[in-house]
Design an enzyme around this catalytic site. Structure first.
Site, PDB file in Angstrom:
ATOM      1  N   GLY A  57       1.472   7.200  -8.811  1.00 38.09           N
ATOM      2  CA  GLY A  57       1.148   5.816  -9.414  1.00 38.09           C
ATOM      3  C   GLY A  57       2.334   4.763  -9.255  1.00 38.09           C
ATOM      4  O   GLY A  57       3.246   5.380  -8.340  1.00 38.09           O
ATOM      5  N   CYS A  86       3.679  12.879  -5.884  1.00 31.91           N
ATOM      6  CA  CYS A  86       4.305  11.615  -5.584  1.00 31.91           C
ATOM      7  C   CYS A  86       4.854  11.099  -7.027  1.00 31.91           C
ATOM      8  O   CYS A  86       5.945  11.737  -7.412  1.00 31.91           O
ATOM      9  CB  CYS A  86       3.526  10.591  -5.146  1.00 31.91           C
ATOM     10  SG  CYS A  86       4.567   8.972  -4.662  1.00 31.91           S
ATOM     11  N   TYR A  87       4.598  10.172  -7.490  1.00 33.01           N
ATOM     12  CA  TYR A  87       4.931   9.715  -9.157  1.00 33.01           C
ATOM     13  C   TYR A  87       5.312  10.983  -9.799  1.00 33.01           C
ATOM     14  O   TYR A  87       6.072  11.138 -10.729  1.00 33.01           O
ATOM     15  CB  TYR A  87       4.246   8.394  -9.495  1.00 33.01           C
ATOM     16  CG  TYR A  87       4.813   8.060 -11.025  1.00 33.01           C
ATOM     17  CD1 TYR A  87       6.041   7.550 -11.229  1.00 33.01           C
ATOM     18  CD2 TYR A  87       4.157   8.716 -12.153  1.00 33.01           C
ATOM     19  CE1 TYR A  87       6.629   7.122 -12.471  1.00 33.01           C
ATOM     20  CE2 TYR A  87       4.858   8.305 -13.505  1.00 33.01           C
ATOM     21  CZ  TYR A  87       5.717   7.718 -13.557  1.00 33.01           C
ATOM     22  OH  TYR A  87       6.545   7.266 -14.848  1.00 33.01           O
ATOM     23  N   HIS A 173       1.089  12.931  -0.229  1.00 32.98           N
ATOM     24  CA  HIS A 173      -0.311  12.646  -0.827  1.00 32.98           C
ATOM     25  C   HIS A 173      -1.107  13.858  -0.206  1.00 32.98           C
ATOM     26  O   HIS A 173      -1.813  13.411   0.854  1.00 32.98           O
ATOM     27  CB  HIS A 173      -0.658  11.235  -0.845  1.00 32.98           C
ATOM     28  CG  HIS A 173      -0.259  10.394  -1.810  1.00 32.98           C
ATOM     29  ND1 HIS A 173      -0.750  10.142  -2.940  1.00 32.98           N
ATOM     30  CD2 HIS A 173       1.020   9.830  -1.469  1.00 32.98           C
ATOM     31  CE1 HIS A 173       0.105   9.154  -3.353  1.00 32.98           C
ATOM     32  NE2 HIS A 173       1.179   8.827  -2.731  1.00 32.98           N
ATOM     33  N   GLU A 175      -4.083  14.337  -1.064  1.00 31.96           N
ATOM     34  CA  GLU A 175      -5.359  14.211  -1.193  1.00 31.96           C
ATOM     35  C   GLU A 175      -6.031  13.190  -0.061  1.00 31.96           C
ATOM     36  O   GLU A 175      -7.338  13.152  -0.114  1.00 31.96           O
ATOM     37  CB  GLU A 175      -5.608  13.618  -2.669  1.00 31.96           C
ATOM     38  CG  GLU A 175      -5.225  12.057  -2.899  1.00 31.96           C
ATOM     39  CD  GLU A 175      -3.718  12.156  -3.130  1.00 31.96           C
ATOM     40  OE1 GLU A 175      -2.931  13.297  -3.005  1.00 31.96           O
ATOM     41  OE2 GLU A 175      -3.033  11.038  -3.729  1.00 31.96           O
ATOM     42  N   ASP A 231     -30.083   8.512  -7.450  1.00 33.01           N
ATOM     43  CA  ASP A 231     -29.620   8.903  -8.601  1.00 33.01           C
ATOM     44  C   ASP A 231     -30.883   9.023  -9.843  1.00 33.01           C
ATOM     45  O   ASP A 231     -30.735   9.995 -10.429  1.00 33.01           O
ATOM     46  CB  ASP A 231     -28.725   7.926  -8.863  1.00 33.01           C
ATOM     47  CG  ASP A 231     -27.581   7.633  -8.191  1.00 33.01           C
ATOM     48  OD1 ASP A 231     -27.394   8.624  -7.155  1.00 33.01           O
ATOM     49  OD2 ASP A 231     -26.784   6.621  -7.845  1.00 33.01           O
ATOM     50  N   SER A 232     -31.773   8.031  -9.744  1.00 34.66           N
ATOM     51  CA  SER A 232     -32.608   8.110 -10.920  1.00 34.66           C
ATOM     52  C   SER A 232     -33.658   9.251 -10.501  1.00 34.66           C
ATOM     53  O   SER A 232     -34.025   9.979 -11.482  1.00 34.66           O
ATOM     54  CB  SER A 232     -33.317   6.795 -11.085  1.00 34.66           C
ATOM     55  OG  SER A 232     -34.131   6.268  -9.857  1.00 34.66           O
ATOM     56  N   LYS A 373     -21.239  11.400  -5.950  1.00 29.00           N
ATOM     57  CA  LYS A 373     -22.388  11.251  -5.247  1.00 29.00           C
ATOM     58  C   LYS A 373     -22.926  12.503  -4.141  1.00 29.00           C
ATOM     59  O   LYS A 373     -23.986  12.851  -4.489  1.00 29.00           O
ATOM     60  CB  LYS A 373     -22.384  10.047  -3.933  1.00 29.00           C
ATOM     61  CG  LYS A 373     -23.771   9.639  -3.632  1.00 29.00           C
ATOM     62  CD  LYS A 373     -24.345   8.621  -4.650  1.00 29.00           C
ATOM     63  CE  LYS A 373     -25.748   8.021  -3.864  1.00 29.00           C
ATOM     64  NZ  LYS A 373     -26.265   7.151  -4.593  1.00 29.00           N
TER      65      LYS A 373
END
Ligand code: XMP
Length: 517
Positions: A57, A86-87, A173, A175, A231-232, A373
């Site tokens: 953050g 991190c933070y 980090h 990620e 998606d739909s 997704k």
């Protein structure tokens, strides 16, 4: 066992990358959720978490009003493993009695971690490995019970841990892609430290998702707008598996679709899945409304407004409905939660059916709201939806309306549809479809002189655009082998009657956008 029953929870302290942390955990086949940092230990307990990750953050733990963690989470009340990033690492050290100080200078970019970990946290990670740093403060004294597991050139306490308490903290980090072994580190935390099994897989998820829909809907009726997009489509098939004929889908043919699209929707959903499907031919209505309109935002407004009108008309005809299904995804949900747990701020204006549920007095059913997704695609595959739908490039709601640059007429749309079909077909034939985020053709409001046979032509010009991207926020133009572009251009100029020139767009985003309008 329900794959979502013991999630790893990412507490968001306002990080740019919280979403990525949750994705990486899920890639390790463990369910993960993002919650605001203000979530209390009591609220967390209700989730029955397998572990908690404190995100990075922008704040400093010493700043006034710095975001803090409910101290009951650290008192062992929950008794779950914790990872600070991190933070989050600094906060862990600060709240447990260690010291955090401002570094002489902010560390930003690549560093090299050296470690000799034996706790399982860095298992399989090379003893010297690249990591990505972005911090102003650093941990200078460890809390009681903590030990150092790794350091970098500029950061002595790059990895610290209290293995007995199952608490870990990393200054870098894990990620982001610039930490190549970060994925492994987060997977280690999930599997070795939290003891999670690889249960978050779509084949396990299908049955719990179906069960969830049945519980929510009971024997009530659901209406779903089908667009032919991923998606739909996945939402519709999933809901149909749960409640069968109590689902009705409405497909509005607005005349702005790609070649063969209305037939594809009909074939897949009506014939293949036997879903109640109402196809509405609203082509003339849309074309009449778009007559003489060239301005892109005006086009969008007209197309969006008409969609709602036509959809409502059909819904009225159907009689009473209880739910409106939408293909909302987890990134949209996260975007609408602020880290402070405040009210929703962002609702994507891109959603074609935004505003409908309130207007029609319907409850919302959003069966994909927990998924990213790529998970929706995996679910679609699991449900037996054909690859041509599951792996489809994104297509904008206003469709070819915003690719007919300038005036939208039936003739121009037909011309564009043919050129677009050739472009996509050649990309598929070259085996490049999966390497491209989105490929599109725009018909330009320009005419150019050409020569065909012995004759002079004076016809329209089209531009081809293909981009690579992670999330459509930024994009780069795709480097085609020249022979593919040559084939596409030859075919379009020879086979599409009103086009005599093709251009290839080499603008990245920014400064350009993906669509031209
Ligand atoms: P841009 O052109 O803004 O597009 O770089 C980013 C992504 O959004 C899609 N897009 C839309 N999708 N309604 C939609 O549903 C819209 O009005 C719209 N405009 C752009 C675009 O195709 C790309 O994937």
């Amino acid at each position: 066992m329900n794959p979502e029953s013991n999630p790893i929870i990412v507490l968001d302290f306002g990080a740019q990358y919280s979403k990525l942390i949750a994705r990486r955990i899920r890639e390790a086949k463990v369910f993960s959720l993002i919650l605001p940092y203000t979530t209390t230990a009591g609220e967390l307990r209700a989730y029955n978490p397998a572990g908690i990750i404190l995100s990075g953050g922008p704040a400093s733990v010493h700043a006034e009003g710095a975001p803090l963690l409910d101290s009951a989470v650290l008192n062992g009340d929950l008794n779950v493993p914790i990872l600070g990033i991190c933070y989050g690492a600094q906060l862990l050290a600060h709240m447990l009695g260690g010291t955090v100080e401002a570094a002489e200078k902010r560390e930003y970019g690549i560093a090299h971690l050296e470690h000799s970990d034996t706790t399982g946290f860095l298992q399989g990670v090379q003893e010297r490995t690249q990591v990505w740093m972005s911090h102003g403060d650093k941990i200078t004294r460890l809390p009681e019970g903590y030990q150092r597991l790794g350091e970098t050139e500029n950061c002595d306490n790059a990895v610290i841990a209290n293995p007995a308490a199952r608490q870990y903290a990393v200054q870098f980090h894990p990620e982001v892609v610039h930490t190549p072994e970060g994925k492994q580190i987060l997977a280690n935390f999930a599997h070795h430290i939290c003891g999670c099994k690889s249960e978050w897989q779509m084949e396990n998820y299908v049955s719990s998702a179906i069960e969830g829909i049945r519980e929510k809907v009971g024997d009530k009726k659901v209406l779903c707008g089908l667009s032919g997009g991923v998606d739909s489509s996945v939402a519709a098939v999933l809901i149909h598996k749960a409640i069968g004929d109590n689902l009705t889908c409405v497909f509005v043919d607005n005349g702005l679709m790609r070649k063969g699209e209305p037939d594809l929707v009909d074939r897949v959903f009506r014939e293949n899945f036997h879903i109640n499907l109402i196809s509405v031919d609203a082509v003339d209505k849309f074309l009449d409304a778009l007559h003489d309109i060239s301005e892109p935002e005006q086009k969008r407004k007209i197309i969006g407004g008409l969609f709602i009108e036509v959809f409502e008309e059909e819904a009225d005809r159907l009689g009473h409905m209880d739910f409106l299904a939408q293909g909302t995804l987890y990134p949209d949900v996260i975007e609408s939660i602020s880290p402070t747990g405040g009210p929703s701020v962002t609702i994507k204006s891109h959603h074609n059916v935004g505003g409908l549920p309130e207007q029609m007095n319907l409850d919302l059913l959003e069966p994909l709201r927990e998924l990213f997704k790529d998970e929706v695609r995996a679910l679609g595959h699991e449900l037996g939806i054909p690859d041509e739908l599951v792996w489809r490039h994104p297509f904008p709601g206003p469709g070819l309306g915003v690719r007919c640059i300038g005036e939208v007429t039936k003739d121009r749309l037909d011309t564009l549809r043919e050129a677009d079909a050739i472009f996509i077909e050649e990309i598929q034939r070259a085996g490049l479809y999966g390497d491209i985020w989105q490929a599109l053709v725009c018909l330009l409001p320009v005419r150019s002189v050409g020569v065909q046979g012995d004759g002079r032509t004076y016809e329209e010009v089209c531009s081809l655009r293909a981009v690579t991207s992670e999330d459509a926020m930024t994009a780069d133009w795709f480097r085609f082998p020249p022979d593919v572009l040559e084939r596409v251009s030859n075919r379009i100029c020879n086979e599409v009657p009103r086009i005599n020139r093709t251009l290839y767009d080499v603008t990245s985003k920014p400064p350009g956008t993906i669509e031209w309008e």
